[in-house]
Design an enzyme around this catalytic site. Structure first.
Site, PDB file in Angstrom:
ATOM      1  N   ASP A  47       7.195  -2.136   0.927  1.00 51.79           N
ATOM      2  CA  ASP A  47       7.259  -2.875  -0.353  1.00 51.79           C
ATOM      3  C   ASP A  47       7.491  -1.934  -1.541  1.00 51.79           C
ATOM      4  OD1 ASP A  47       4.665  -1.824  -0.323  1.00 51.79           O
ATOM      5  OD2 ASP A  47       3.647  -3.757  -0.488  1.00 51.79           O
ATOM      6  N   GLY A  48       6.726  -0.857  -1.596  1.00 51.44           N
ATOM      7  CA  GLY A  48       6.897   0.090  -2.703  1.00 51.44           C
ATOM      8  C   GLY A  48       8.250   0.795  -2.645  1.00 51.44           C
ATOM      9  N   ARG A  61      10.977   0.766  -5.619  1.00 51.73           N
ATOM     10  CA  ARG A  61      11.517   1.996  -6.241  1.00 51.73           C
ATOM     11  C   ARG A  61      13.037   2.056  -6.085  1.00 51.73           C
ATOM     12  NH1 ARG A  61       6.477   3.566  -4.481  1.00 51.73           N
ATOM     13  NH2 ARG A  61       7.172   4.109  -2.401  1.00 51.73           N
ATOM     14  N   ASP A  67      -0.052  -5.311  -4.639  1.00 51.02           N
ATOM     15  CA  ASP A  67      -0.103  -4.414  -3.488  1.00 51.02           C
ATOM     16  C   ASP A  67      -1.550  -3.971  -3.215  1.00 51.02           C
ATOM     17  OD1 ASP A  67      -0.152  -1.861  -2.080  1.00 51.02           O
ATOM     18  OD2 ASP A  67       2.016  -1.799  -2.270  1.00 51.02           O
ATOM     19  N   VAL A 126       7.585  -9.098   0.772  1.00 47.51           N
ATOM     20  CA  VAL A 126       7.186  -8.179   1.851  1.00 47.51           C
ATOM     21  C   VAL A 126       5.680  -7.920   1.798  1.00 47.51           C
ATOM     22  CG1 VAL A 126       7.455  -5.809   2.705  1.00 47.51           C
ATOM     23  CG2 VAL A 126       9.464  -7.143   2.057  1.00 47.51           C
ATOM     24  N   THR A 127       5.161  -7.743   0.575  1.00 50.30           N
ATOM     25  CA  THR A 127       3.718  -7.522   0.425  1.00 50.30           C
ATOM     26  C   THR A 127       2.936  -8.723   0.983  1.00 50.30           C
ATOM     27  OG1 THR A 127       4.213  -6.320  -1.633  1.00 50.30           O
ATOM     28  CG2 THR A 127       1.919  -6.928  -1.262  1.00 50.30           C
ATOM     29  N   SER A 132       6.667  -2.442 -10.731  1.00 49.75           N
ATOM     30  CA  SER A 132       6.027  -3.133 -11.862  1.00 49.75           C
ATOM     31  C   SER A 132       4.516  -3.045 -11.763  1.00 49.75           C
ATOM     32  CB  SER A 132       6.445  -4.612 -11.859  1.00 49.75           C
ATOM     33  OG  SER A 132       5.928  -5.242 -10.693  1.00 49.75           O
ATOM     34  N   ASP A 171      -4.068  -5.127  -0.189  1.00 42.04           N
ATOM     35  CA  ASP A 171      -4.579  -4.092   0.729  1.00 42.04           C
ATOM     36  C   ASP A 171      -6.056  -4.335   1.034  1.00 42.04           C
ATOM     37  OD1 ASP A 171      -2.169  -2.810   0.762  1.00 42.04           O
ATOM     38  OD2 ASP A 171      -2.788  -1.116  -0.500  1.00 42.04           O
TER      39      ASP A 171
HETATM   40  C1  LIG Z   1      -1.135   6.722  22.078  1.00 43.18           C
HETATM   41  C2  LIG Z   1      -1.237   6.198  20.735  1.00 43.18           C
HETATM   42  C3  LIG Z   1      -0.716   7.141  19.783  1.00 43.18           C
HETATM   43  C4  LIG Z   1      -0.439   6.440  18.547  1.00 43.18           C
HETATM   44  C5  LIG Z   1      -0.066   7.400  17.532  1.00 43.18           C
HETATM   45  C6  LIG Z   1       0.115   6.704  16.272  1.00 43.18           C
HETATM   46  C7  LIG Z   1       0.179   7.680  15.232  1.00 43.18           C
HETATM   47  C8  LIG Z   1       0.020   7.069  13.921  1.00 43.18           C
HETATM   48  C9  LIG Z   1       1.229   6.374  13.507  1.00 43.18           C
HETATM   49  C10 LIG Z   1       1.544   6.248  12.304  1.00 43.18           C
HETATM   50  C11 LIG Z   1       0.825   6.862  11.223  1.00 43.18           C
HETATM   51  C12 LIG Z   1       1.255   6.246   9.963  1.00 43.18           C
HETATM   52  C13 LIG Z   1       0.668   6.971   8.843  1.00 43.18           C
HETATM   53  C14 LIG Z   1       1.334   6.561   7.583  1.00 43.18           C
HETATM   54  C15 LIG Z   1       0.659   7.212   6.491  1.00 43.18           C
HETATM   55  C16 LIG Z   1       1.519   7.298   5.302  1.00 43.18           C
HETATM   56  C17 LIG Z   1       0.705   7.691   4.172  1.00 43.18           C
HETATM   57  C18 LIG Z   1       0.844   6.704   3.090  1.00 43.18           C
HETATM   58  O1  LIG Z   1       1.818   6.676   2.407  1.00 43.18           O
HETATM   59  O2  LIG Z   1      -0.210   5.869   2.889  1.00 43.18           O
HETATM   60  C19 LIG Z   1      -0.247   4.894   1.853  1.00 43.18           C
HETATM   61  C20 LIG Z   1       0.694   3.788   2.172  1.00 43.18           C
HETATM   62  C21 LIG Z   1       1.095   2.833   1.138  1.00 43.18           C
HETATM   63  O3  LIG Z   1       0.427   2.939  -0.076  1.00 43.18           O
HETATM   64  P1  LIG Z   1       0.912   2.110  -1.332  1.00 43.18           P
HETATM   65  O4  LIG Z   1       0.975   0.667  -0.986  1.00 43.18           O
HETATM   66  O5  LIG Z   1       0.093   2.513  -2.488  1.00 43.18           O
HETATM   67  O6  LIG Z   1       2.384   2.697  -1.576  1.00 43.18           O
HETATM   68  P2  LIG Z   1       3.763   2.037  -1.873  1.00 43.18           P
HETATM   69  O7  LIG Z   1       4.815   2.975  -1.401  1.00 43.18           O
HETATM   70  O8  LIG Z   1       3.853   0.637  -1.434  1.00 43.18           O
HETATM   71  O9  LIG Z   1       3.832   2.084  -3.480  1.00 43.18           O
HETATM   72  C22 LIG Z   1       3.041   1.253  -4.285  1.00 43.18           C
HETATM   73  C23 LIG Z   1       3.773   1.029  -5.590  1.00 43.18           C
HETATM   74  O10 LIG Z   1       4.980   0.318  -5.342  1.00 43.18           O
HETATM   75  C24 LIG Z   1       5.218  -0.649  -6.365  1.00 43.18           C
HETATM   76  N1  LIG Z   1       5.224  -2.010  -5.777  1.00 43.18           N
HETATM   77  C25 LIG Z   1       4.655  -2.265  -4.585  1.00 43.18           C
HETATM   78  C26 LIG Z   1       4.672  -3.548  -4.078  1.00 43.18           C
HETATM   79  C27 LIG Z   1       5.291  -4.573  -4.804  1.00 43.18           C
HETATM   80  N2  LIG Z   1       5.329  -5.840  -4.330  1.00 43.18           N
HETATM   81  N3  LIG Z   1       5.868  -4.304  -5.986  1.00 43.18           N
HETATM   82  C28 LIG Z   1       5.847  -3.032  -6.494  1.00 43.18           C
HETATM   83  O11 LIG Z   1       6.375  -2.813  -7.592  1.00 43.18           O
HETATM   84  C29 LIG Z   1       4.141  -0.437  -7.389  1.00 43.18           C
HETATM   85  O12 LIG Z   1       4.584   0.500  -8.315  1.00 43.18           O
HETATM   86  C30 LIG Z   1       3.007   0.162  -6.570  1.00 43.18           C
HETATM   87  O13 LIG Z   1       2.132   0.932  -7.350  1.00 43.18           O
HETATM   88  O14 LIG Z   1       0.460   3.215   3.428  1.00 43.18           O
HETATM   89  C31 LIG Z   1      -0.665   2.773   3.939  1.00 43.18           C
HETATM   90  O15 LIG Z   1      -1.753   2.858   3.479  1.00 43.18           O
HETATM   91  C32 LIG Z   1      -0.379   2.091   5.210  1.00 43.18           C
HETATM   92  C33 LIG Z   1      -0.816   2.968   6.275  1.00 43.18           C
HETATM   93  C34 LIG Z   1      -0.202   2.551   7.537  1.00 43.18           C
HETATM   94  C35 LIG Z   1      -1.124   2.936   8.630  1.00 43.18           C
HETATM   95  C36 LIG Z   1      -0.482   2.655   9.919  1.00 43.18           C
HETATM   96  C37 LIG Z   1      -1.504   2.484  10.939  1.00 43.18           C
HETATM   97  C38 LIG Z   1      -0.894   2.301  12.260  1.00 43.18           C
HETATM   98  C39 LIG Z   1      -1.603   3.172  13.174  1.00 43.18           C
HETATM   99  C40 LIG Z   1      -1.579   3.187  14.426  1.00 43.18           C
HETATM  100  C41 LIG Z   1      -0.960   2.245  15.276  1.00 43.18           C
HETATM  101  C42 LIG Z   1      -0.976   2.826  16.628  1.00 43.18           C
HETATM  102  C43 LIG Z   1      -1.050   1.796  17.650  1.00 43.18           C
HETATM  103  C44 LIG Z   1      -1.440   2.458  18.895  1.00 43.18           C
HETATM  104  C45 LIG Z   1      -1.495   1.478  19.970  1.00 43.18           C
HETATM  105  C46 LIG Z   1      -1.852   2.175  21.220  1.00 43.18           C
HETATM  106  C47 LIG Z   1      -1.671   1.288  22.369  1.00 43.18           C
HETATM  107  C48 LIG Z   1      -1.620   2.011  23.599  1.00 43.18           C
HETATM  108  O1  LIP Z   2      -8.100   4.435  -2.537  1.00 42.65           O
HETATM  109  P1  LIP Z   2      -7.889   4.306  -1.070  1.00 42.65           P
HETATM  110  O2  LIP Z   2      -8.357   2.990  -0.565  1.00 42.65           O
HETATM  111  O3  LIP Z   2      -8.358   5.451  -0.258  1.00 42.65           O
HETATM  112  O4  LIP Z   2      -6.278   4.314  -0.869  1.00 42.65           O
HETATM  113  C1  LIP Z   2      -5.277   3.485  -1.293  1.00 42.65           C
HETATM  114  C2  LIP Z   2      -4.304   4.225  -2.163  1.00 42.65           C
HETATM  115  O5  LIP Z   2      -3.931   5.439  -1.554  1.00 42.65           O
HETATM  116  C3  LIP Z   2      -3.058   3.400  -2.373  1.00 42.65           C
HETATM  117  O6  LIP Z   2      -2.159   4.059  -3.217  1.00 42.65           O
HETATM  118  C4  LIP Z   2      -3.338   1.988  -2.923  1.00 42.65           C
HETATM  119  O7  LIP Z   2      -2.175   1.212  -3.023  1.00 42.65           O
HETATM  120  C5  LIP Z   2      -4.307   1.312  -2.017  1.00 42.65           C
HETATM  121  O8  LIP Z   2      -4.604   0.022  -2.471  1.00 42.65           O
HETATM  122  C6  LIP Z   2      -5.554   2.112  -1.798  1.00 42.65           C
HETATM  123  O9  LIP Z   2      -6.345   2.138  -2.958  1.00 42.65           O
HETATM  124 MG    MG Z   3       2.607  -0.747  -0.615  1.00 41.36          MG
HETATM  125 MG    MG Z   4      -0.748  -0.531  -0.593  1.00 41.44          MG
END
Ligand SMILES: CCCCCCCC/C=C\CCCCCCCC(=O)OC[C@H](COP(=O)(O)OP(=O)(O)OC[C@H]1O[C@@H](n2ccc(N)nc2=O)[C@H](O)[C@@H]1O)OC(=O)CCCCCCC/C=C\CCCCCCCC
Ligand code: LIP
Ligand code: MG
Ligand code: MG
Length: 218
Positions: free
Chosen positions: A69-70, A74, A87, A31-32, A80, A91
């Site tokens: 993916d995370g 979990r 991940d 997935v990553t 891991s 990013d």
């Molecule tokens: C009119 C338009 C209006 C539009 C409104 C839109 C509103 C915005 C919509 C959504 C907002 C989304 C916000 C989400 C924020 C969530 C916060 C957050 O969690 O951020 C961090 C994460 C992931 O971080 P990380 O990767 O560190 O976490 P994991 O849970 O993955 O854990 C990591 C641990 O997991 C283990 N692991 C992982 C992978 C692996 N292979 N093996 C493993 O073992 C390991 O232990 C790791 O340590 O998320 C992000 O950063 C992603 C952010 C997503 C942002 C979305 C952006 C989209 C935005 C807008 C799109 C709008 C389109 C509008 C179009 C308009 C057209 C008209």
């Molecule tokens: O540090 P930053 O870029 O603001 O934010 C992020 C962390 O919130 C996230 O947990 C990690 O997986 C990303 O790789 C990235 O580092």
């Molecule tokens: Mg992730």
């Molecule tokens: Mg990440």
């Protein structure tokens, strides 16, 4: 902020989908990798041509893989160090493609050197902001402040603005101004965040090293 307040909501929403993928034998690493490939393709195929609406749609379809993916790891109890490394490293690749895509547009037909520079600044500042945390943690410090604009904020601000700016291509007048505004916001926010993290790491390092460490440093 989003990491603190929105993560719980997205965890609830995405957990059934993550469980479905696990049942189908899909691994978190897959997935990553696929998520990153999709974001990179969306950003580098569409953004340099000024197709911000379709680019944002494609990126949005794949970028949530970073939450899935995370969640999968979990749920399956297979989180891991390798997964954490993969991940975070991918990013950086995805972020490079998104802000690089904006920079390529302004360097080409978007024809605006200042906005090209701002997009490049967003790219570099975002990578350095992430590095401060990774390096601080690597030297054993907690880095207890995430700061104003983390990755989720950088992506939401720029992608919402890019998606809306793309509506200009469908005849909505004036809306393309949102993208420059967003890039300036991300640039300034990233700089503030960088200062917040550097100050935090300095304080934590001095506390951890004590007077001897300060003497050695000077
Ligand atoms: C009119 C338009 C209006 C539009 C409104 C839109 C509103 C915005 C919509 C959504 C907002 C989304 C916000 C989400 C924020 C969530 C916060 C957050 O969690 O951020 C961090 C994460 C992931 O971080 P990380 O990767 O560190 O976490 P994991 O849970 O993955 O854990 C990591 C641990 O997991 C283990 N692991 C992982 C992978 C692996 N292979 N093996 C493993 O073992 C390991 O232990 C790791 O340590 O998320 C992000 O950063 C992603 C952010 C997503 C942002 C979305 C952006 C989209 C935005 C807008 C799109 C709008 C389109 C509008 C179009 C308009 C057209 C008209
Ligand atoms: O540090 P930053 O870029 O603001 O934010 C992020 C962390 O919130 C996230 O947990 C990690 O997986 C990303 O790789 C990235 O580092
Ligand atoms: Mg992730
Ligand atoms: Mg990440």
């Amino acid at each position: 902020m989003l990491n603190k307040y929105a993560r719980a909501f997205f965890t609830r929403v995405l957990t059934p989908f993550a469980a479905f993928l696990l049942r189908r034998g899909v691994s978190p690493d897959a997935v990553t990798l696929v998520g990153t490939a999709g974001v990179v393709a969306g950003a580098l195929v569409f953004f340099p041509r000024g197709e911000f609406f379709w680019g944002t749609i494609v990126i949005t379809l794949f970028v949530f893989s970073d939450l899935v993916d995370g969640n999968m790891a979990r749920q399956a109890g297979i989180s891991s160090r390798w997964g954490a490394f993969l991940d975070s490293t991918l990013d950086r690749v995805a972020d490079g493609a998104i802000f690089g895509g904006f920079a390529l547009w302004y360097a080409g037909n978007g024809d605006d050197n200042v906005l090209c520079a701002v997009a490049l600044f967003c790219l570099a500042a975002g990578q350095v902001v992430s590095y401060t945390k990774a390096r601080g943690e690597a030297i054993g410090l907690p880095v207890a402040v995430n700061g104003l604009v983390e990755r989720a904020e950088r992506l939401v601000i720029s992608l919402v603005a890019a998606g809306l700016a793309g509506l200009h291509g469908f005849g909505v007048p004036g809306i393309q101004v949102l993208l420059p505004i967003a890039l300036w916001l991300v640039a300034v926010g990233s700089l503030v965040t960088l200062v917040q993290r550097v100050v935090t790491v300095r304080r934590e390092a001095i506390e951890a090293d004590g007077p001897a460490g300060q003497g050695a440093a000077s």
